[in-house]
Design a protein around this motif. Structure first.
Motif, short mmCIF file in Angstrom:
data_model
loop_
_atom_site.label_atom_id
_atom_site.label_comp_id
_atom_site.label_asym_id
_atom_site.label_seq_id
_atom_site.Cartn_x
_atom_site.Cartn_y
_atom_site.Cartn_z
N ASN A 1 5.23 -5.88 12.25
CA ASN A 1 5.67 -4.86 11.29
C ASN A 1 7.16 -4.61 11.40
OD1 ASN A 1 3.27 -4.42 10.05
ND2 ASN A 1 2.76 -2.53 11.15
N PHE B 1 9.57 -5.10 8.22
CA PHE B 1 10.24 -4.00 7.52
C PHE B 1 11.70 -3.80 7.95
CE2 PHE B 1 5.68 -3.10 7.29
CZ PHE B 1 5.54 -3.06 5.91
N ASP C 1 12.82 -0.41 15.71
CA ASP C 1 13.53 -1.31 14.80
C ASP C 1 14.64 -0.56 14.07
OD1 ASP C 1 12.60 -0.15 12.27
OD2 ASP C 1 10.62 -0.93 12.82
N ILE D 1 13.73 -0.19 7.37
CA ILE D 1 13.76 0.72 6.21
C ILE D 1 13.25 2.13 6.54
CG2 ILE D 1 13.54 -1.13 4.51
CD1 ILE D 1 10.58 -0.41 4.25
N GLY D 2 12.52 2.25 7.65
CA GLY D 2 12.00 3.57 8.02
C GLY D 2 10.81 3.99 7.18
N SER E 1 -3.67 2.15 4.34
CA SER E 1 -2.53 2.96 3.88
C SER E 1 -1.25 2.15 3.97
CB SER E 1 -2.42 4.24 4.71
OG SER E 1 -1.83 3.94 5.94
N VAL F 1 3.02 2.44 2.56
CA VAL F 1 3.99 3.36 2.00
C VAL F 1 4.26 3.01 0.53
CG1 VAL F 1 6.37 4.14 2.14
CG2 VAL F 1 4.99 3.93 4.22
N GLY G 1 3.89 -8.21 2.13
CA GLY G 1 2.45 -8.50 2.09
C GLY G 1 1.71 -7.59 3.05
N GLY H 1 -2.65 -3.16 4.89
CA GLY H 1 -2.70 -1.79 5.38
C GLY H 1 -3.79 -1.59 6.42
N LEU H 2 -4.15 -2.67 7.10
CA LEU H 2 -5.18 -2.55 8.13
C LEU H 2 -4.59 -2.61 9.54
CD1 LEU H 2 -8.19 -4.76 7.00
CD2 LEU H 2 -8.09 -2.29 7.27
N GLY H 3 -3.40 -3.26 9.64
CA GLY H 3 -2.82 -3.53 10.96
C GLY H 3 -2.72 -2.30 11.84
N LEU H 4 -2.13 -1.22 11.32
CA LEU H 4 -1.93 -0.04 12.16
C LEU H 4 -3.25 0.69 12.45
CD1 LEU H 4 1.44 1.46 10.87
CD2 LEU H 4 1.00 0.24 13.00
N ALA H 5 -4.17 0.64 11.48
CA ALA H 5 -5.48 1.27 11.72
C ALA H 5 -6.18 0.56 12.88
CB ALA H 5 -6.34 1.20 10.47
N SER I 1 12.40 2.76 12.63
CA SER I 1 11.17 3.39 13.11
C SER I 1 10.97 3.09 14.58
CB SER I 1 9.96 2.86 12.36
OG SER I 1 10.18 2.89 10.99
N PHE J 1 7.68 2.99 17.21
CA PHE J 1 6.26 3.15 17.53
C PHE J 1 6.13 3.19 19.04
CE2 PHE J 1 3.91 2.80 13.60
CZ PHE J 1 4.90 2.35 12.72
P1 ADP Z 1 0.26 -3.84 6.50
O1 ADP Z 1 -0.65 -4.96 6.87
O2 ADP Z 1 0.18 -3.48 5.06
O3 ADP Z 1 1.63 -3.97 7.02
P2 ADP Z 1 -0.05 -1.78 8.50
O4 ADP Z 1 -1.22 -0.91 8.79
O5 ADP Z 1 0.43 -2.66 9.57
O6 ADP Z 1 -0.42 -2.59 7.21
O7 ADP Z 1 1.13 -0.86 8.02
C1 ADP Z 1 0.90 0.12 7.04
C2 ADP Z 1 2.17 0.52 6.33
O8 ADP Z 1 3.01 1.23 7.26
C3 ADP Z 1 3.01 -0.65 5.89
O9 ADP Z 1 2.57 -1.14 4.64
C4 ADP Z 1 4.39 -0.01 5.81
O10 ADP Z 1 4.51 0.67 4.60
C5 ADP Z 1 4.38 1.00 6.95
N1 ADP Z 1 5.01 0.47 8.18
C6 ADP Z 1 4.40 -0.02 9.29
N2 ADP Z 1 5.30 -0.36 10.25
C7 ADP Z 1 6.50 -0.08 9.74
C8 ADP Z 1 7.85 -0.21 10.25
N3 ADP Z 1 8.10 -0.69 11.47
N4 ADP Z 1 8.87 0.19 9.45
C9 ADP Z 1 8.61 0.69 8.20
N5 ADP Z 1 7.37 0.84 7.67
C10 ADP Z 1 6.32 0.46 8.42
#
Ligand code: ADP
Length: 663
Positions: free
Chosen positions: A415, A419, A447, A450-451, A465, A467, A476, A479-483, A506, A508
């Protein structure tokens, strides 16, 4: 005298009214047909528990509280009076009336006189009714309290009831009973046991058993006791009752009986049932969805196996540079697709609570170094720097699932790279509190990208989810990665959070705490690592049988095995295996696909194991289904190992090493 008489006569109605109002006896006046009432004094309300107004509207209410054995005589008399058959001096009747305050029936004496005008025409009947036994003479205060209680009991839909200490006599029953049970109260006063017959046959036994315990004092004297049961009302419908009861005592604390409140809770029970059914339906739907997702992603992994395996083989060969680039693209696209499919599979398993975690020893610093190293090329492609800062005090081995830790880290770094367009990405591994058995550590992935807008921060870990809306997206992803990341961290008993500044970057942050490896485990691992290292350099000279129906998979497995110096034969299905049964003992190893067209790999293995010559040949299952249940089935059938597709050099090497170590 005359003047006084006149005055008295003029106020006669008023005087009568005052007397009647004060009297505990009931005064009444009926019409000449012995039908409607002209007047009824207020004592009636006290004795009958029915309002005077109601009686004036419906004279039949008078019969409502009279003991049934007295009713025939009273009805007979009423017919005679209606016909004018009554002696001039009137008649005195005795009958019993339900005491609305609850002490069974009271005996009444009623004197009825015909009233004639000057011409001896019958113009009506007058009567006085009084209690001659069973009546309490309540004091004013008690009387008032009783009055309020009665009003209350009449208004409430719930049923108040009182029974004696054996529960065999109905002492009081409020009018609500008639509304809920749709039966007369009189019925229950006369035959208290009939209550049990109103209960649904399926609940009857349990309720009577509990009542018996209640009577025997098993529930104690201070206990409030709640029971739920169904009743059947005369129209055949079923109602749910909540009956709350407790033992009651007199002024000197002698146990004198039971009191209770019975409520109709049919609506609540139906609502609860509906809610429960809806919840079950939702759970089933969710399970079906998860199973479907898991199934689809398994199916996608099979052709992907072929694509990735083939391109891996081509990469390992000497091929013309112009093809090399195309193969790299195929490989990369295949890997991306595999990552997406793996995310869906992980997500489906997480939802179904089926994600499997191993507990093995691993070197934390090693995992971080390798993961970051593997992602350098991605960062370089975008002109970003990717740096790792580690505290060396974390050197040493911990117990846990290295792949899951790697997955969390990979998701966050992917991510961060995705981003961020310029600047750097820093991965910080810091030691947290260290105790004797556990290593806690903090990880920050930072990182300069873009924040994330502040109002989106709280949803960022929710599934699906993103942004950007789906229509404005540059990046691409599903929106599952962070979940998944959050869930993985939480299953490993850690926590994760994020802070971000729009346009600046951002950060994490997650913490984990993993058990330290004991010294004994450390020695074992070091020995195994050394063994593996030495084996990796060697070629394997084994005879391998592959049972697989898919042509692409056959070719991939053949090429990889040949690269490892093995000789390989292929059979396409169960039937072919059975034909060659006698020749199979010459193989050093059998790879068995589990999903063959005619017989399952489990079934074939079970048959092979019945042959004495084939009992010790290593059989390895190959499956796209790496669920625990499949593993259990494979072992039960007599297989020795299970490898998950897609199968590449690493997987096959590990099997060959195991077989040679096994020999
Ligand atoms: P995706 O597979 O869509 O990236 P994630 O669950 O990994 O799904 O991330 C969800 C959303 O969180 C991303 O689509 C992006 O909008 C936002 N996001 C995640 N990590 C970052 C980051 N490091 N900087 C900016 N936005 C982020």
């Amino acid at each position: 005298m005359m003047a006084l008489d006149n005055a008295l006569h003029g106020n006669f109605i008023q005087i009568f009214h005052t007397l009647a109002k004060k009297s505990q006896d009931v005064f009444w006046i009926k019409d000449a047909h012995f039908d409607g009432y002209h007047y009824i004094s207020p004592a009636f309300e006290h004795l009958w528990g029915v309002s005077c107004k109601a009686l004036l509207q419906d004279p039949q209410l008078w019969y409502g509280c009279i003991k049934s054995e007295d009713l025939p005589l009273l009805r007979e008399k009423a017919i005679l009076f209606r016909a004018g058959a009554i002696p001039d001096e009137g008649e005195t009747l005795h009958y019993q009336v339900l005491n609305p305050m609850g002490s069974g029936f009271q005996l009444m004496e009623e004197t009825i006189s015909p009233v004639f005008d000057e011409n001896r025409q019958l113009i009506g009947y007058a009567g006085v009714t009084k209690v001659i036994s069973g009546s309490e003479k309540p004091g004013v205060e008690l009387n008032q309290a009783t009055h309020f209680f009665r009003l209350f009991a009449q208004k409430m839909r719930a049923v108040f009831w009182v029974r004696d200490e054996t529960c065999g006599e109905q002492i009081y029953l409020s009018p609500g009973y008639e509304k809920i049970w749709q039966r007369s109260r009189r019925h229950l006063y006369e035959n208290p046991d009939s209550w049990i017959s109103t209960i649904h046959p399926e609940d009857r036994e349990a309720v009577s058993a509990k009542t018996r315990l209640h009577v025997l004092g098993e529930h104690g004297l201070d206990v409030q006791y709640e029971d739920r049961y169904r009743i059947i009302v005369p129209d055949g419908s079923v109602r749910w009752i909540k009956d709350t009861s407790f033992p009651i005592q007199d002024e000197v604390e002698n146990f004198i009986g039971f009191a209770g409140i019975a409520e109709d809770i049919t609506k609540e029970v139906e609502y609860e049932k509906e809610l429960h059914a809806a919840k079950e339906r939702a759970e089933i739907a969710n399970r079906i969805k998860s199973d479907f997702l898991a199934m689809v992603s398994h199916e996608l992994r099979t052709p992907l196996n072929a694509i990735l395996g083939m391109s891996q083989i081509l990469q390992a060969r000497q091929i013309a540079p112009e093809f090399r680039e195309s193969i790299d693209v195929i490989r990369e696209a295949g890997s991306n697709l595999l990552a997406l499919v793996s995310d869906i599979l992980d997500f489906a398993r997480l939802e179904a609570g089926k994600l499997h975690f191993v507990n093995e020893s691993f070197n934390l610093l090693d995992v971080f170094q390798r993961t970051v190293a593997a992602m350098q090329y991605l960062a370089k492609e975008k002109g970003l720097t990717l740096n790792l800062f580690m505290e060396l005090s974390l050197e040493g081995r911990v117990m846990g699932d290295a792949n899951r830790v790697r997955q969390v880290l990979t998701n966050l770094i992917t991510n961060a790279i995705k981003f961020t367009d310029k600047g750097e990405i820093g991965v910080y591994l810091k030691a947290g509190a260290l105790c004797e058995e556990k290593a806690s550590f903090d990880v920050v992935v930072k990182d300069t990208g873009i924040g994330i807008p502040e109002d989106k921060l709280e949803f960022i870990f929710d599934k699906f989810s993103q942004v950007d809306s789906i229509y404005q997206r540059k990046h691409g992803g599903m929106g599952l990665g962070l979940a998944i990341t959050k869930e993985l961290v939480s299953v490993m008993h850690g926590s994760i959070d994020v802070s971000s500044e729009l346009g600046k970057g951002s950060q994490f942050h997650f913490t984990l705490s993993l058990p330290l490896q004991t010294e004994k485990e450390q020695q074992d691992t070091a020995w195994r690592d050394a063994m593996l290292q030495s084996m990796m350099r060697s070629q394997f000279n084994l005879r391998v049988l592959l049972v697989e129906d898919n042509r692409l998979n056959q070719r991939i497995a053949r090429m990889i095995l040949e690269d490892f110096g093995c000789r390989i034969d292929i059979l396409n299905n169960g039937e072919e295996v059975m034909e060659k049964l006698n020749e199979l003992s010459s193989y050093d190893l059998i790879f068995m696909d589990v999903g063959l067209p005619d017989m399952s790999g489990f079934e074939i293995t079970a048959r092979l194991r019945k042959e004495s010559s084939l009992q010790s040949v290593p059989i390895v299952a190959m499956t796209a289904h790496v669920l625990e249940s499949d593993q259990a089935q494979a072992f039960a059938a007599g297989m020795d190992r299970v490898v998950a597709k897609p199968i590449g050099y690493d997987e096959i090497r590990s099997v060959l090493e195991w077989v040679t170590g096994h020999d």
